[in-house]
Write an enzyme that holds these catalytic residues in place. Structure first.
Site, short mmCIF file in Angstrom:
data_model
loop_
_atom_site.label_atom_id
_atom_site.label_comp_id
_atom_site.label_asym_id
_atom_site.label_seq_id
_atom_site.Cartn_x
_atom_site.Cartn_y
_atom_site.Cartn_z
N ASN A 164 0.84 -1.21 0.00
CA ASN A 164 0.00 0.00 0.00
C ASN A 164 0.86 1.25 0.00
O ASN A 164 0.50 2.26 -0.63
CB ASN A 164 -0.96 -0.01 1.19
CG ASN A 164 -2.19 -0.86 0.91
OD1 ASN A 164 -3.02 -0.47 0.10
ND2 ASN A 164 -2.28 -2.01 1.54
N ASN A 217 -6.34 4.92 8.01
CA ASN A 217 -5.91 3.52 7.98
C ASN A 217 -6.61 2.83 6.83
O ASN A 217 -7.71 3.21 6.43
CB ASN A 217 -6.30 2.83 9.30
CG ASN A 217 -5.87 1.38 9.35
OD1 ASN A 217 -4.76 1.03 8.96
ND2 ASN A 217 -6.75 0.51 9.84
N HIS A 240 -7.95 -1.03 5.87
CA HIS A 240 -8.22 -2.33 6.49
C HIS A 240 -8.86 -3.25 5.45
O HIS A 240 -9.74 -2.82 4.70
CB HIS A 240 -9.17 -2.15 7.69
CG HIS A 240 -9.44 -3.44 8.38
ND1 HIS A 240 -8.55 -4.02 9.24
CD2 HIS A 240 -10.51 -4.29 8.30
CE1 HIS A 240 -9.05 -5.17 9.67
NE2 HIS A 240 -10.23 -5.35 9.12
#
Ligand code: GAR
Length: 217
Positions: free
Chosen positions: A16, A109, A111
């Protein structure tokens, strides 16, 4: 154009991070990475950052007796680098309430599930065990509770017959690599606001069609 300065926190592979590095390489992308911090010295993402000429810091959590003193050093490194938004990219440490409150709606974030389903480190195993037909990924602002906070963007990914954790993770990861740079761009362009602990996306170009799996007749 002033670019939004990103500090990226990693613990491992850094795919990422690579997606963000690649997005930032475009002249018209509204963000740039000023620092990559890893809590593990062997994180492959450190090599990705170095190959892109990005400053790196290794701050090993194992050298700290408590969570907050580790977080204080991470905070200092990010501030020294001039970071304005913190991106967690496979960062496998919970952040203290102190740290999260230091950066209000300034930590994001990614996920690998459609939150609030399947929090934790075994999202794909949970998806397979539950038998859902769609899973996916979520980019969200971070709160001190694990895998919680206002949702900025999600991608739905089909679960296919015969999927293993690895095959499902690979399919979701492809979506993660699209979602993370897009979500950061929306934030950098001022198109995401937080109201009543929900993120409101002011992008006018939203998909309105359902995604079916298996396909609808
Ligand atoms: C990604 O799938 C990310 O969504 C997940 O860890 C992987 C990191 O891969 N994060 C979490 O599970 C956070 N709760 P990467 O290092 O190749 O980006």
């Amino acid at each position: 154009m002033d670019k939004l300065k990103l500090g990226v926190l990693i613990s491992g592979r850094g795919s990422n991070l690579q997606a963000l590095i690649d997005a930032c390489a475009a002249a018209d992308y509204p963000a740039e990475i000023v620092l990559v911090v890893s809590n593990r010295p062997d994180a492959m993402g450190l090599e990705r950052a170095q190959a892109a000429g990005i400053a790196t810091r290794i701050i090993e959590h194992t050298n700290y007796g408590d969570r907050e003193s580790f977080d204080r050093d991470v905070d200092a490194a990010l501030r020294d680098a001039g970071a304005q938004l913190i991106c967690l990219a496979g960062f496998m440490r919970l952040l203290s309430r102190w740290f999260v409150e230091e950066w209000p709606d300034r930590i994001v974030n990614i996920h690998p599930s459609l939150l609030p389903a399947f929090k934790g480190t075994d999202s794909h195993a949970q998806a397979l065990a539950t038998g859902v037909k769609l899973t996916g990924c979520t980019v969200h602002f971070v709160r001190s509770e694990m895998d919680a906070g206002p949702i900025i963007m999600q991608a739905a990914v089909p679960v296919l017959p015969g999927d293993t954790e690895d095959s499902l993770a690979a399919r979701v990861l492809t979506a993660e690599h699209q979602c993370y740079p897009t979500a950061i761009r929306l934030i950098a362009e001022g198109r995401v606001t937080v109201e009543d602990n929900r993120a409101i996306n002011t992008d006018g170009n939203m998909a309105a069609r359902p995604l079916y799996n298996p396909p609808a007749d």
